[in-house]
Design an enzyme around this catalytic site. Structure first.
Site, mmCIF file in Angstrom:
data_model
loop_
_atom_site.group_PDB
_atom_site.id
_atom_site.type_symbol
_atom_site.label_atom_id
_atom_site.label_comp_id
_atom_site.label_asym_id
_atom_site.label_seq_id
_atom_site.Cartn_x
_atom_site.Cartn_y
_atom_site.Cartn_z
ATOM 1 N N HIS A 1 2.704 -9.820 1.324
ATOM 2 C CA HIS A 1 2.474 -8.858 2.358
ATOM 3 C C HIS A 1 3.827 -8.396 3.024
ATOM 4 C CE1 HIS A 1 0.454 -7.632 6.315
ATOM 5 N NE2 HIS A 1 -0.021 -6.952 5.660
ATOM 6 N N ARG B 1 -4.522 -5.780 18.965
ATOM 7 C CA ARG B 1 -5.142 -4.358 18.788
ATOM 8 C C ARG B 1 -6.780 -4.797 18.629
ATOM 9 N NH1 ARG B 1 -4.130 -2.195 13.531
ATOM 10 N NH2 ARG B 1 -5.847 -3.360 12.932
ATOM 11 N N ARG C 1 -6.442 -5.138 -0.838
ATOM 12 C CA ARG C 1 -7.506 -4.772 -0.802
ATOM 13 C C ARG C 1 -7.831 -2.961 -0.678
ATOM 14 N NH1 ARG C 1 -10.463 -7.979 3.145
ATOM 15 N NH2 ARG C 1 -10.738 -9.571 1.241
ATOM 16 N N ARG D 1 0.883 -1.210 0.087
ATOM 17 C CA ARG D 1 0.129 -0.133 0.067
ATOM 18 C C ARG D 1 0.843 1.115 -0.069
ATOM 19 N NH1 ARG D 1 -5.087 -1.824 1.385
ATOM 20 N NH2 ARG D 1 -5.357 -3.763 2.822
ATOM 21 N N TYR E 1 0.072 5.422 11.827
ATOM 22 C CA TYR E 1 0.431 3.896 11.875
ATOM 23 C C TYR E 1 1.573 3.876 12.836
ATOM 24 C CZ TYR E 1 -2.923 2.408 8.701
ATOM 25 O OH TYR E 1 -4.210 2.174 7.831
ATOM 26 N N HIS F 1 -0.123 -1.019 14.788
ATOM 27 C CA HIS F 1 0.359 -1.907 13.534
ATOM 28 C C HIS F 1 1.266 -2.528 13.751
ATOM 29 C CE1 HIS F 1 0.667 -2.499 9.160
ATOM 30 N NE2 HIS F 1 -0.691 -2.543 9.201
#
Length: 675
Positions: A431, A558, A401, A372, A464, A586
Site C-alpha cells: 500500500h 474521517r 480492491r 490504484r 482526494y 485522505h
C-alpha cells in the site's frame, strides 16, 4: 463498560455524514445530488464487502467477534436497524432535491407524467437505443431463472398470454452501460427502466403485462485467493475476477410492484442460490423496498451533465507550486525537499517528473509502486515509454480492491513494454506509494524520490486531499531502494529501514513509542493524529493510557473510529473530529509535540499496520514540518465541515456563526495566494 465502538456502525455513521452534506441547503443542488450518489455508492461497497463478510461468518458459524464484542449475527441486525430509518431519510432528501431541480429546469419525470409528444420520443428511443440491448427472459419450464451478477439491475414482470390466458413471469435485464437518464427534451429526463417497462408488450408479443417491479441485487464481491497455491499470481487473479460476479446475494432493492410479485421474485431468487442460502431461506438477505428510483449512484450522469454548470460549485483548478515553474524538475528537487498538498497544489509535477525521467538520457532506472492508477493513466504510459530505453521496475498491487482488473491490464502492458513487473508480495498488500529515479550525472549516481499518502492517479488527486513529498536526499533514496529490494526478494517482513519506517515491522512499534514519549510529559504532552480510520485496539489502548496521564489528544478521523472519547477516567483528554466536505480527506499526518511530525500511507488499522507494506515518513525539514502542522491546525479550527464524536457514538456538527471557517475552502484560497 465496553471500551470500543463497533467498526461497522462507525462506518455507517461516516456515511450518515455524507448524507448530511446532501441536506446542506447552502450547497448548489447538483452538489447535494452528488453526495446522494456518493452515499449510495459507498453503501454498495459496504454490502459487497463488510456485510457479505459478516454473513459468511454467521452462516459458517465462525465465532469471530467485532472489536466491541458483537457477534456477526448481532452486527447484521444492528446494521439493518441503523439503516431502516436512514434509507427513508435518503429517499425524502432525494424527493426534496428533485422538486427544487424541477424549478431550475432539470426535471426527472415519471413516465406516466409525460405528454403524448414526450412519450413518442421515448418510444423512438426505446426502439433505437434500448430494444437491442435489454435481455428479456420468459420464465417457464424450459427457461429457468438465470443467475444474476453483482449489481444487476432488472425488471421482474407478471405477464399473461392473451390467447391462452395462462400467466407466467418474466425477467428483463438492463445492461449497466446504458444511460440511465434519457433526455427527451432539454432538461427533461425519463428513467431508462420506466421506458422499458412502458414497452414490455413489444418484448413479449401477444402478452398482457399484469404487474412489474424494478429490482437490483448486491452480491458478495470479495475475492478469496489462496496464495500458497499460486504459481502464476496474475493468472490466479484473472480467474478470481471472473468469479466475483457469482457471489451470494446479500441485498435486494425493489421498487413498485405488488407484495405478491415480491414473494414470487424471492422464490425465484431462492431457486438458484447455493445450498447455504437454501438452508437459510434468504433470511440473511437485507431487503429494501424503495419509494424512489433505485441506485442513486447513477445520479453522477446528471451531476456531470455539461448543461447544468450553474447548479454546481465552480471548479477549482489546482495550482502549480511556484518552486516547480522551472523546466528541469530535478534541479528544483535538488535545491530543497518539497511537499505538495493535493488537490490544492497540482499533481502535475508528479506526472512531469516521470515523463522527464523517461525522456532524459541521463536516467538509468525508475522504481515505482502502483496501487490504484485508474483506467487512463499518463503515469503508466510514461513508464511504458521509458521501459524501451531504461530499467523500469514496477510493483503492481493486484489485490487493490475493485482496481484488480485495471491493475492487471496495466501490469501486462508494462511487461510487454519490457518493464520488470512484480505482482505484489506473498500474503502482504503493498500500500506504500513510492517512486525512486536514478540518474547518472558527472559520473555520479543521483537519486530522486517521491513518497505520498495518495495514489498515483491524476483523477483521484483532484478530489482526494493528500500530501506528496519530493527529495534528492541519499538517505531517503537508500531506504526506498532497500525496500524495493526486499519486495523483490520477498523479505519485506524481516528488513528494517534507517530513516523511514515501514509496516508490517516498524510503524506500529514506532507510533506506540511516540505515544509513550508524550506520556512522559504528562499535561505538557500533545498528540494530533489525522487518519481515515482508527481501529487498532492496541493503539487505542495506548491513547487511553496517554489521556489518563494528562496528554491532550486531538484525533481527526474521517471515517471509522472505534475509540470512545470523553469518557471519564478513560479518555476525557481525547477529542475526536471528522471533516466531510467536497474533497475526500485522505492524508495521514501524525504529530507528537515533543518529537516530530510524520506523514504516512498507513491508517491506524490492524490491516495497515500488520498485513500491509506501508511507509511512515518523518518531516525532518522545518518548512515541511510547519506546513504539515499548519494543515492540522486549520482543520482543528473548521467550524463548517467538522463534526465531533461524543462518548455515546454520536457525531454533532461544530458551528460558530461568529467565526465561520471551511478548512477546504481555506486551502483553496491559500493555494491561490502562493502564485
Amino acid at each position: 463498560m465496553n471500551r470500543f465502538f463497533n467498526r461497522e456502525l462507525s462506518w455507517l455513521a461516516f456515511n450518515t455524514r455524507v448524507l448530511n452534506e446532501a441536506k446542506d441547503e447552502s450547497l448548489p443542488l447538483l452538489e447535494r445530488l452528488k453526495f446522494l450518489a456518493i452515499y449510495d455508492t459507498n453503501l454498495d461497497e459496504f454490502y459487497m464487502i463488510r456485510v457479505a463478510g459478516l454473513k459468511q461468518l454467521y452462516e459458517h458459524k465462525i465465532a469471530s467477534k467485532g472489536i466491541d464484542g458483537a457477534s456477526p449475527e448481532e452486527q447484521l441486525e444492528k446494521i439493518k436497524h441503523y439503516l431502516a430509518h436512514e434509507i427513508e431519510e435518503r429517499e425524502l432528501e432525494f424527493q426534496k432535491i428533485q422538486a427544487l431541480l424541477f424549478k431550475k429546469g432539470l426535471c426527472i419525470t415519471p413516465y406516466n407524467e409525460l405528454n403524448l409528444e414526450q412519450k413518442a420520443k421515448a418510444k423512438t428511443y426505446f426502439k433505437e437505443q434500448l430494444y437491442a440491448l435489454v435481455l428479456p427472459f420468459k420464465l417457464d419450464s424450459s427457461h429457468t431463472f438465470p443467475p444474476l451478477a453483482n449489481l444487476t439491475f432488472a425488471l421482474f414482470a407478471h405477464i399473461k398470454d392473451k390467447e391462452t390466458q395462462s400467466a407466467s413471469y418474466a425477467l428483463i435485464k438492463l445492461p449497466s452501460f446504458i444511460f440511465r437518464f434519457v433526455e427527451l427534451e432539454k432538461g427533461l429526463f425519463a428513467l431508462a427502466e420506466e421506458i422499458v417497462e412502458a414497452h414490455l408488450e413489444e418484448l413479449f408479443l401477444e402478452h398482457e403485462i399484469l404487474d412489474c417491479m424494478a429490482f437490483r441485487v448486491t452480491c458478495d464481491a470479495d475475492i478469496a485467493i489462496t496464495e500458497d497455491e499460486a504459481h502464476d499470481y496474475a493468472d490466479l487473479m484473472s480467474k478470481s475476477l471472473r468469479k466475483r460476479n457469482q457471489g451470494e446475494i446479500v441485498r435486494l432493492q425493489t421498487q413498485k410492484g405488488s407484495q405478491e410479485l415480491l414473494k414470487t421474485l424471492l422464490a425465484s431468487l431462492r431457486s438458484f442460490q447455493t445450498h447455504s442460502y437454501k438452508k437459510h431461506k434468504l433470511t440473511g438477505m437485507h431487503i429494501y423496498k424503495s419509494a424512489i428510483m433505485l441506485n442513486l449512484g447513477d445520479l453522477w450522469e446528471l451531476v456531470n451533465h455539461s448543461d447544468f454548470k450553474a447548479l454546481k460549485s465552480p471548479n477549482f483548478t489546482p495550482k502549480i507550486h511556484p518552486h516547480f515553474n522551472e523546466n528541469d524538475l530535478f534541479k528544483s528537487i535538488e535545491k530543497q525537499d518539497l511537499l505538495l498538498f493535493h488537490p490544492y497544489e497540482s499533481f502535475e509535477p508528479v506526472i512531469d517528473l516521470i515523463e522527464q525521467a523517461a525522456s532524459d538520457p541521463t536516467t538509468l532506472s525508475i522504481k515505482m509502486t502502483l496501487y490504484r492508477v485508474g483506467k487512463h493513466s499518463p503515469i503508466v504510459k510514461a513508464l511504458i515509454e521509458a521501459a524501451s530505453k531504461i530499467q523500469v521496475s514496477v510493483l503492481v498491487e493486484l489485490k487493490a480492491r475493485f482496481d484488480e482488473e485495471s491493475n492487471l491490464h496495466w501490469a501486462k502492458a508494462l511487461e510487454r513494454a519490457g518493464a520488470l513487473v512484480v505482482y505484489g508480495v506473498f500474503k502482504l498488500k503493498v500500500h506504500a506509494k513510492m517512486l525512486v529515479i536514478t540518474k547518472k550525472t558527472d559520473n555520479q549516481l543521483r537519486h530522486f524520490t517521491h513518497l505520498s499518502t495518495g495514489n498515483y492517479n491524476p483523477l483521484s488527486a483532484k478530489i482526494y486531499t493528500d500530501v506528496s513529498f519530493f527529495s534528492a536526499k541519499n538517505e531517503i533514496a537508500n531506504d526506498i531502494i532497500k525496500l524495493f529490494h526486499s519486495l523483490l526478494t520477498s523479505s519485506a517482513t524481516s528488513n528494517t529501514l534507517e530513516t523511514l519506517f515501514m509496516a508490517p515491522k516498524q510503524i506500529k512499534p514506532k507510533i506506540i513509542e511516540l505515544i509513550q514519549n508524550e506520556m512522559n510529559h504528562k499535561q505538557e504532552g500533545y498528540i494530533i493524529l489525522k487518519a481515515n480510520a482508527l481501529v487498532d485496539s492496541e493503539i487505542i489502548e495506548w491513547l487511553y493510557q496517554a489521556s489518563q496521564k494528562g496528554v491532550k489528544i486531538d484525533l481527526i478521523i474521517r471515517g471509522i473510529c472505534c475509540l470512545k472519547p470523553q469518557v471519564k477516567g478513560l479518555s476525557e483528554n481525547i477529542r475526536v473530529y471528522s471533516i466531510v466536505g467536497k474533497y475526500l480527506e485522505h492524508a495521514r499526518i501524525y504529530y507528537f509535540k515533543h518529537e516530530n511530525i510524520y506523514f504516512s500511507s498507513a491508517d491506524l488499522m490492524p490491516r495497515n499496520l500488520e498485513r500491509r507494506v506501508e511507509l511512515l515518513i518523518p518531516a525532518t525539514n522545518p518548512k515541511i514540518a510547519n506546513k504539515l502542522l499548519h494543515i492540522l491546525e486549520i482543520q482543528l479550527k473548521d467550524t463548517l465541515k467538522r463534526y465531533e464524536l461524543n462518548s455515546k457514538g454520536r457525531y454533532a456538527k461544530i458551528s460558530n456563526p461568529n467565526d465561520p471557517l471551511n478548512s477546504q475552502d481555506y486551502f483553496e484560497k491559500q493555494a491561490l495566494k502562493t502564485l
